[in-house]
Design an enzyme around this catalytic site. Sequence first.
Site, short mmCIF file in Angstrom:
data_model
loop_
_atom_site.label_atom_id
_atom_site.label_comp_id
_atom_site.label_asym_id
_atom_site.label_seq_id
_atom_site.Cartn_x
_atom_site.Cartn_y
_atom_site.Cartn_z
N CYS A 82 0.84 -1.20 0.00
CA CYS A 82 0.00 0.00 0.00
C CYS A 82 0.88 1.26 0.00
O CYS A 82 1.50 1.58 -1.00
CB CYS A 82 -0.97 -0.04 1.17
SG CYS A 82 -2.33 1.15 1.02
N HIS A 169 -3.69 -5.34 0.50
CA HIS A 169 -3.14 -5.77 1.80
C HIS A 169 -3.14 -7.29 1.91
O HIS A 169 -4.14 -7.90 2.30
CB HIS A 169 -3.94 -5.15 2.94
CG HIS A 169 -3.72 -3.69 3.11
ND1 HIS A 169 -2.78 -3.17 3.96
CD2 HIS A 169 -4.30 -2.62 2.50
CE1 HIS A 169 -2.79 -1.85 3.89
NE2 HIS A 169 -3.71 -1.49 3.01
N GLU A 171 -1.77 -9.05 4.11
CA GLU A 171 -1.79 -9.47 5.51
C GLU A 171 -3.18 -9.63 6.08
O GLU A 171 -3.38 -10.28 7.13
CB GLU A 171 -1.00 -8.48 6.37
CG GLU A 171 -1.67 -7.12 6.60
CD GLU A 171 -1.40 -6.11 5.50
OE1 GLU A 171 -1.58 -4.90 5.75
OE2 GLU A 171 -1.00 -6.52 4.39
N SER A 223 1.66 -10.33 37.62
CA SER A 223 0.28 -9.84 37.64
C SER A 223 -0.72 -10.97 37.84
O SER A 223 -1.88 -10.73 38.12
CB SER A 223 -0.04 -9.14 36.31
OG SER A 223 -0.07 -10.09 35.25
N GLY A 224 -0.26 -12.21 37.69
CA GLY A 224 -1.16 -13.34 37.76
C GLY A 224 -1.62 -13.81 36.40
O GLY A 224 -2.24 -14.87 36.27
N GLY A 225 -1.33 -13.03 35.36
CA GLY A 225 -1.75 -13.38 34.01
C GLY A 225 -0.75 -14.26 33.29
O GLY A 225 0.31 -14.61 33.80
N VAL A 226 -1.11 -14.63 32.06
CA VAL A 226 -0.29 -15.52 31.26
C VAL A 226 1.09 -14.91 30.97
O VAL A 226 2.11 -15.58 31.11
CB VAL A 226 -1.00 -15.85 29.92
CG1 VAL A 226 -0.12 -16.74 29.05
CG2 VAL A 226 -2.34 -16.51 30.18
N ASP A 227 1.11 -13.64 30.60
CA ASP A 227 2.35 -13.01 30.14
C ASP A 227 3.42 -13.00 31.21
O ASP A 227 4.55 -13.46 30.99
CB ASP A 227 2.08 -11.59 29.65
CG ASP A 227 1.00 -11.53 28.59
OD1 ASP A 227 0.84 -12.53 27.87
OD2 ASP A 227 0.31 -10.50 28.49
N SER A 228 3.09 -12.45 32.38
CA SER A 228 4.10 -12.37 33.44
C SER A 228 4.46 -13.76 33.97
O SER A 228 5.60 -14.00 34.38
CB SER A 228 3.63 -11.46 34.57
OG SER A 228 2.47 -11.95 35.19
N SER A 229 3.50 -14.68 33.96
CA SER A 229 3.77 -16.04 34.43
C SER A 229 4.77 -16.75 33.51
O SER A 229 5.71 -17.40 33.98
CB SER A 229 2.47 -16.85 34.53
OG SER A 229 1.58 -16.26 35.44
#
Length: 509
Positions: A82, A169, A171, A223-229
């Site tokens: 584009c 596009h 993608e 934080s208890g979430g997936v990312d920080s775990s």
Amino acid sequence: MQEKIIILDFGSQTTQLIGRRIRELGIYSEIIPYNKYPFGQEKEQGIIGAILSGSPLSVYDEKAYKVDISAIANAVPVLGICYGAQLMAMSGGGRVEPAPSREYGRARLSFVDEACPLFDGIAPGSQVWMSHGDTITELPDGFRCVASTPEVRYAAFEASPTMWGVQFHPEVYHSECGMRLLENFAVGVCGASCSWSAASFIESTVADLKEKLGDDRVILGLSGGVDSSVAAVLLNKAIGRNLTCIFVDHGMLRKNEFSEVLRDYEVLGLNVIGVDASEKFFADLAGVTDPEKKRKIIGADFIEVFDAEASKITDARWLAQGTIYPDCIESLSITGTVIKSHHNVGGLPERMNLKLCEPLRLLFKDEVRAVGRALGMPEHLISRHPFPGPGLAVRILGDVTREKVSILQEADHIFIKGLRDSGLYNQVWQAGVILLPVQSVGVMGDERTYERAVALRAVTSTDAMTADWAHLPYEFLAKVSNEIINKVRGVNRVCYDISSKPPATIEWE
């Protein structure tokens, strides 16, 4: 050396999708600002190709973003999408002008040069997705058209043995031949080996962390979430007991979450300190209604509480966070437009004197989950829905009080438990309940009520950059609504949010 495709970001809303599609091919991709390309360092950094994204700007604007495309193409193959294609054409001496009418939506390729390596296996009639207000009206000398639609003459062109441009596009999912085109470029032209995976990410990241951190002590804000775990387990694999995790309870977690998550972390063998700082957070949030102010207060309080605990670990040198790609992207785009601030993105107070470590910074959510599974983490931790760092504070429209949080915790518990019990939880990307700043008239028994309304929110997505509302069964919604109204004192009306992202965001604040 990890081979990679570089995506130069000119500010398009779909730049992240380009990166996602390349990674789906098993090829590592990295998105960088258009003006940060490492000229002359391609071999050193493992760059095998470059893609130029779209942009909200016009290439002929005075403040248009520009880059030396020829210099890049002299080192690696380049694909312009584009705006990227228009910039390529204009830089070569072609002409780009406003289209007679804006071209958005589905289109069909009426002509395809199948001898062009970019269009190998792509036939006329293939559907593509257009989204532009400008169009290329004249190609430079030496450029040749390799694809057209009935409305767009230069839907794609070949500029040299190392330069191509497409006006559509690839993608976007609606471009049926999009993945094939990107594969033709990344594999067929750039020669990518498609060897990037969760396992290879873990191997290279653990090695990098060991080299980068050495024997330094690291503190991680959980934080208890997936990312920080996942970040914690990854760091634990690299540096073991040199990692100390701090889990701050701001009082706006889900029902019983603080104690349950601490138990999970103990099972994982992590060194975790739990801190109940809810009194401070509630006091500082008293009377605050603006969503950005709430986020900033929670972010500042988190840093303050964290700093108090971190200062007890006198030999710590690093602060680790579970920041992932969408956090960085939504916090500040290349155009400087803030969508919403994230409490785990941004500068740290100088007084902390800690360097920042973000091992998942370049991963999307589904890639983080894949890494967690490859690390052998329990599935109930990996499949957890995303949950905002500020917690229920940004699911309470208006000021935050303990009473409101308690009401929302109960309603949220019923909704999430209902999704699990009905086998719907894993079909939904993210779900929660929003406490609305309105009251409505109702009837319970023979009495008139005037109580709060809540909205259920559930979406499907792959990376949180776009999302559609989840089409949950009416019977399920009716059951959850009835249970919330009957069991949560103070609520007499339940609504269901059927907004998609865009134009809405997943969270209400």
